[in-house]
Design a protein around this motif. Structure first.
Motif, short mmCIF file in Angstrom:
data_model
loop_
_atom_site.label_atom_id
_atom_site.label_comp_id
_atom_site.label_asym_id
_atom_site.label_seq_id
_atom_site.Cartn_x
_atom_site.Cartn_y
_atom_site.Cartn_z
N VAL A 199 3.78 0.55 0.29
CA VAL A 199 5.18 0.79 -0.02
C VAL A 199 5.85 1.46 1.18
O VAL A 199 5.34 2.46 1.71
N LEU A 246 3.39 4.03 -8.67
CA LEU A 246 4.32 2.97 -8.30
C LEU A 246 3.75 1.61 -8.65
O LEU A 246 2.54 1.38 -8.58
N TYR A 289 8.50 3.85 1.97
CA TYR A 289 9.23 4.82 1.16
C TYR A 289 10.70 4.95 1.57
O TYR A 289 11.50 5.50 0.82
N ASN A 292 11.68 1.32 -0.16
CA ASN A 292 11.00 0.99 -1.42
C ASN A 292 10.50 -0.45 -1.45
O ASN A 292 10.20 -0.98 -2.53
N ASN A 293 10.44 -1.11 -0.31
CA ASN A 293 9.91 -2.46 -0.24
C ASN A 293 8.39 -2.43 -0.19
O ASN A 293 7.78 -1.52 0.39
#
Length: 253
Positions: free
Chosen positions: A178, A112, A180, A183-184
């Motif tokens: 992150v 990521l 999940y 997704n910030n």
């Protein structure tokens, strides 16, 4: 779900106190003129250093090594310690020991990146401080008396031992993470530290250099695990076990 926790203060005063307590009787014995050449030693003080291998088992270590650019070997590293031994029989000592091992490893998410296509980075710290009381048994005589006024140490003195006590640990991750679910990317400091019961088995050898000083080598395995605080609420107990190998100098008194 991860939640923040306050920072923990490493108990440096405990290690310093043990070292001071160990040096005091050594200095007193030297002032009194008691040496290996005149009588059997009443005890010894050892300073050692080496490598501490962390087992790093369990779901916490599995997750951080799967998601982040960490390997289980990143939680192993150098160790430094001290032992204070008191002789209770010709082949037996009671030993108070402590050591410190710690690692600090930068990492990033393996798969990521953030909205700017930059790596998402953090630092993971793992520290362990066992404080143990052990019984040490020598497999061969540690020396021999010569006449009425001299005691000569053996060149080699192998031993084994078992013990128990407590281990202080800290597992901390500081940086960007992150969420999940959204997704910030957010910044946080996750920290868990406390004492846990521990047991150990050990084997080693003293190699006499002078009547007062020996070279010491030792292998030790410590078993310990502990619950985690609310920063890591979704995980089971943290594995604190590991194998250490050290070499040091032993001073008799």
């Amino acid at each position: 779900m991860l939640r923040n926790a306050g920072r923990s203060v490493f108990p440096r005063a405990l290690v310093v106190g043990l070292l001071v307590a160990a040096v005091a009787p050594l200095a007193a014995a030297q002032d009194a003129g008691n040496g290996f050449l005149f009588q059997q030693p009443r005890g010894s003080f050892t300073i050692n250093g080496g490598y501490s291998h962390a087992t790093a088992g369990g779901d916490l270590f599995s997750q951080v090594t799967n998601q982040l650019s960490l390997a289980r070997s990143d939680f192993s590293g150098a160790t430094i310690g001290a032992d204070l031994a008191l002789r209770i029989a010709p082949r037996f000592d009671v030993v108070l020991s402590t050591s410190y091992s710690g690692t600090s490893t930068p990492s990033n998410y393996r798969e990521l990146v953030d909205q700017n296509n930059q790596e998402i980075t953090q630092v993971t710290d793992f520290k362990r401080v066992p404080v143990m009381l052990s019984l040490r048994a020598y497999l061969t005589p540690r020396g021999r008396e010569v006449g009425k006024f001299a005691w000569v140490p053996a060149r080699f003195a192998p031993y084994v031992g078992v013990g128990g006590g407590a281990m202080w640990y800290q597992f901390r991750q500081n940086g960007d993470f992150v969420d999940y679910q959204t997704n910030n990317v957010f910044t946080s400091d996750f920290n868990s530290s406390q004492w846990a019961p521990a047991a150990q088995g050990l084997a080693g050898m003293d190699f006499t250099l002078t009547p007062h000083i020996a070279l010491n080598g030792e292998v030790k395995y410590v078993w310990a695990n502990s619950k985690l605080n609310d920063s890591f609420i979704d995980f089971g107990r943290i594995d604190l076990s590991g194998l250490s190998t050290t070499i040091g100098l032993t001073f008799g008194f």
